[in-house]
Motif scaffolding. Structure first.
Motif, PDB file in Angstrom:
ATOM      1  N   VAL A 295      58.585  30.717  -9.625  1.00 31.78           N
ATOM      2  CA  VAL A 295      57.336  30.010  -9.332  1.00 31.78           C
ATOM      3  C   VAL A 295      57.682  28.642  -8.750  1.00 31.78           C
ATOM      4  O   VAL A 295      58.223  27.779  -9.435  1.00 31.78           O
ATOM      5  CB  VAL A 295      56.463  29.825 -10.597  1.00 31.78           C
ATOM      6  N   GLU A 296      57.393  28.443  -7.487  1.00 32.38           N
ATOM      7  CA  GLU A 296      57.593  27.172  -6.810  1.00 32.38           C
ATOM      8  C   GLU A 296      56.476  26.983  -5.791  1.00 32.38           C
ATOM      9  O   GLU A 296      55.989  27.953  -5.211  1.00 32.38           O
ATOM     10  CB  GLU A 296      58.939  27.124  -6.077  1.00 32.38           C
ATOM     11  N   GLY A 297      56.082  25.724  -5.571  1.00 39.38           N
ATOM     12  CA  GLY A 297      55.135  25.448  -4.509  1.00 39.38           C
ATOM     13  C   GLY A 297      55.851  25.125  -3.211  1.00 39.38           C
ATOM     14  O   GLY A 297      55.325  25.332  -2.125  1.00 39.38           O
ATOM     15  N   PHE A 298      57.076  24.624  -3.337  1.00 39.10           N
ATOM     16  CA  PHE A 298      57.845  24.233  -2.155  1.00 39.10           C
ATOM     17  C   PHE A 298      59.342  24.428  -2.355  1.00 39.10           C
ATOM     18  O   PHE A 298      60.014  25.013  -1.521  1.00 39.10           O
ATOM     19  CB  PHE A 298      57.544  22.766  -1.824  1.00 39.10           C
ATOM     20  N   GLY A 299      59.890  23.949  -3.460  1.00 33.54           N
ATOM     21  CA  GLY A 299      61.321  24.057  -3.686  1.00 33.54           C
ATOM     22  C   GLY A 299      62.073  22.851  -3.174  1.00 33.54           C
ATOM     23  O   GLY A 299      63.112  22.964  -2.518  1.00 33.54           O
ATOM     24  N   ILE A 300      61.568  21.651  -3.510  1.00 30.99           N
ATOM     25  CA  ILE A 300      62.138  20.412  -3.001  1.00 30.99           C
ATOM     26  C   ILE A 300      63.606  20.246  -3.395  1.00 30.99           C
ATOM     27  O   ILE A 300      64.414  19.718  -2.635  1.00 30.99           O
ATOM     28  CB  ILE A 300      61.303  19.204  -3.480  1.00 30.99           C
ATOM     29  N   VAL A 301      63.982  20.737  -4.575  1.00 30.41           N
ATOM     30  CA  VAL A 301      65.355  20.550  -5.032  1.00 30.41           C
ATOM     31  C   VAL A 301      66.341  21.348  -4.177  1.00 30.41           C
ATOM     32  O   VAL A 301      67.503  20.956  -4.030  1.00 30.41           O
ATOM     33  CB  VAL A 301      65.475  20.910  -6.531  1.00 30.41           C
ATOM     34  N   VAL A 302      65.899  22.430  -3.572  1.00 34.63           N
ATOM     35  CA  VAL A 302      66.755  23.178  -2.655  1.00 34.63           C
ATOM     36  C   VAL A 302      67.036  22.344  -1.410  1.00 34.63           C
ATOM     37  O   VAL A 302      68.169  22.304  -0.900  1.00 34.63           O
ATOM     38  CB  VAL A 302      66.115  24.531  -2.283  1.00 34.63           C
ATOM     39  N   VAL A 303      66.018  21.649  -0.907  1.00 34.60           N
ATOM     40  CA  VAL A 303      66.220  20.776   0.249  1.00 34.60           C
ATOM     41  C   VAL A 303      67.149  19.624  -0.118  1.00 34.60           C
ATOM     42  O   VAL A 303      67.985  19.203   0.681  1.00 34.60           O
ATOM     43  CB  VAL A 303      64.868  20.246   0.770  1.00 34.60           C
ATOM     44  N   GLU A 304      67.022  19.113  -1.354  1.00 32.37           N
ATOM     45  CA  GLU A 304      67.944  18.069  -1.807  1.00 32.37           C
ATOM     46  C   GLU A 304      69.378  18.585  -1.833  1.00 32.37           C
ATOM     47  O   GLU A 304      70.312  17.882  -1.434  1.00 32.37           O
ATOM     48  CB  GLU A 304      67.522  17.567  -3.186  1.00 32.37           C
ATOM     49  N   ALA A 305      69.562  19.811  -2.288  1.00 29.21           N
ATOM     50  CA  ALA A 305      70.901  20.402  -2.286  1.00 29.21           C
ATOM     51  C   ALA A 305      71.441  20.508  -0.865  1.00 29.21           C
ATOM     52  O   ALA A 305      72.628  20.222  -0.609  1.00 29.21           O
ATOM     53  CB  ALA A 305      70.874  21.776  -2.954  1.00 29.21           C
ATOM     54  N   MET A 306      70.568  20.885   0.075  1.00 27.96           N
ATOM     55  CA  MET A 306      70.983  20.979   1.469  1.00 27.96           C
ATOM     56  C   MET A 306      71.435  19.618   1.984  1.00 27.96           C
ATOM     57  O   MET A 306      72.417  19.500   2.714  1.00 27.96           O
ATOM     58  CB  MET A 306      69.835  21.529   2.309  1.00 27.96           C
ATOM     59  N   GLY A 307      70.713  18.569   1.581  1.00 27.54           N
ATOM     60  CA  GLY A 307      71.089  17.229   1.998  1.00 27.54           C
ATOM     61  C   GLY A 307      72.381  16.753   1.375  1.00 27.54           C
ATOM     62  O   GLY A 307      73.058  15.889   1.924  1.00 27.54           O
ATOM     63  N   CYS A 308      72.727  17.308   0.220  1.00 28.73           N
ATOM     64  CA  CYS A 308      73.963  16.947  -0.477  1.00 28.73           C
ATOM     65  C   CYS A 308      75.175  17.745   0.016  1.00 28.73           C
ATOM     66  O   CYS A 308      76.286  17.565  -0.494  1.00 28.73           O
ATOM     67  CB  CYS A 308      73.799  17.178  -1.982  1.00 28.73           C
ATOM     68  N   GLY A 309      74.951  18.646   0.962  1.00 28.43           N
ATOM     69  CA  GLY A 309      76.061  19.451   1.460  1.00 28.43           C
ATOM     70  C   GLY A 309      76.495  20.537   0.501  1.00 28.43           C
ATOM     71  O   GLY A 309      77.661  20.941   0.490  1.00 28.43           O
ATOM     72  N   THR A 310      75.548  21.035  -0.300  1.00 27.50           N
ATOM     73  CA  THR A 310      75.854  22.086  -1.275  1.00 27.50           C
ATOM     74  C   THR A 310      75.013  23.319  -0.990  1.00 27.50           C
ATOM     75  O   THR A 310      73.790  23.282  -1.166  1.00 27.50           O
ATOM     76  CB  THR A 310      75.567  21.592  -2.708  1.00 27.50           C
TER      77      THR A 310
END
Length: 388
Positions: A295-310
């Protein structure tokens, strides 16, 4: 809002943001996605506009503060952060925020979660302002299943909100916009993704295989599936470590699962990490980020991971696929911990794939900058208020 020019010589719009929680300054001690969304957008909008934030009075933010063109007003009795329940305290906050809002003269009022959407609507109605709702997900019919008995308040408030004719609903994803329009086709809905803008931490990856997870510890986040996957992968990766950031009612149960599976020394529960920069550091140090949530509306933490190079491994659910553009990570069948295990194994062992996904992620991350998202949000506000 009594100020007409504030700290700048010219103020275009007077914007009131109603959010249940708001950090006590720019250190970004943020606990949830809606709070991060409200903070980032308030900060960006205050560069050109007069912004007043109505939020809860908390131990971390007891008195409010002023920062540039942004005034933060704390409302209601002192209360700690909660993810569910506390119905009485939440209703007290809503009433207090409404009363504070009536003292303002806003052009637009924006609510940021299910208990602030109705407040924004009522303030706007009484002050002749435009009413907007920043919408993360639609849970009608799902509240009790997702968070239990206390979800009754959410069910009532969300049905009330979506039956009102807001001047604009601003959904965080096309997925959420579709869910609104399926039930309420007459609503006026725009899509503006969450703002995700930070300088990636300059850290080295851990020397041994590692997985990071940032999640509320509730049933629908499916963190237990990750622990089961770690128990299998531990045989193939003897030095594997998994760090889980977040708190919630299932914390004790999840710790018990780790102990029963014999991986209590491999799974570290870090609890609530106060500084956002420390959360990002854990993500950036890890080989893989995992979001098993269904259950997610967007998944902002995934985008944060992308920004962290992970690179990430996440459930194949529409909002996360949309947020990532299906790049920068691998998807597994929701609730299938064996498929999750396979995808984690692939990313932990395939260096070439890991490198390719890392590069993809960096390209996607740039599109979530404060300037890009802030411009889209401002255009909608100008359109709605007639300030074009």
């Amino acid at each position: 809002m009594s100020r007409s020019t504030s700290h700048n010589s010219v103020i275009d719009m007077r914007i009131c943001i109603v959010t249940e929680y708001f950090p006590a300054g720019k250190k970004l001690d943020i606990r949830g996605g809606a709070e991060a969304c409200a903070f980032n957008e308030a900060l960006k909008l205050s560069e050109k506009h007069d912004v007043t934030v109505l939020t809860s009075r908390t131990p971390e933010n007891p008195d409010g503060y002023t920062s540039g063109n942004m005034d933060v007003i704390c409302c209601g009795p002192m209360r700690s952060y909660v993810q569910a329940g506390s119905i009485g305290e939440r209703l007290s906050f809503m009433l207090s925020a409404y009363r504070e809002g009536l003292k303002l003269e806003p052009d637009a009022v924006i609510g940021y979660n299910f208990i602030t959407h109705p407040v924004a609507w009522m303030i706007a109605g009484k002050t002749n302002a435009k009413a907007l709702a920043r919408y993360h997900d639609v849970w009608i019919g799902e509240w009790l299943r997702n968070i239990g008995f206390s979800g009754i308040l959410g069910e009532i408030l969300e049905r009330y909100t979506l039956s009102r004719r807001f001047d604009r609903m601003i959904a965080v994803s096309e997925y959420t916009a579709r869910k609104i329009l399926e039930r309420y086709p007459w609503q006026r809905v725009s899509v503006v993704h969450n703002m995700v803008d930070f300088s990636p931490p300059l850290v080295e990856k851990t020397p041994s295989p590692s997985i990071a997870c940032v999640s509320r510890l509730v049933e629908y986040k499916r963190v237990g599936d990750l622990i089961r996957a770690v128990s299998v992968l531990a045989e193939e990766f003897p030095d594997l470590k998994c760090r889980i950031i977040g708190t919630g009612p299932l914390e004790g149960e999840l710790q018990d699962i780790a102990a029963e599976l014999g991986v209590e020394d491999r799974v570290e529960f870090l609890g609530f990490v106060e500084k956002h920069e420390d959360v990002l550091r854990v993500i950036a140090e890890s080989w893989v980020f995992c979001l098993p949530s269904v259950v997610e509306g967007f998944g902002i933490v995934v985008v944060e991971a992308m920004g962290c190079g992970t690179p990430f491994v996440a459930s194949r659910i529409p909002p996360v696929m949309e947020a990532s553009r299906e790049m920068g990570g691998l998807f597994f069948e929701p609730c299938n911990w064996r498929d999750l295990t396979d995808k984690l194994r692939t990313l932990l062992s395939d260096n070439e794939l890991h490198g390719r996904l890392t590069k993809e992620a960096a390209d996607v991350f740039r599109d979530y900058s404060a300037d890009t998202i802030g411009k889209k949000l401002e255009e909608i506000l100008r359109e709605v208020t007639g300030s074009i």
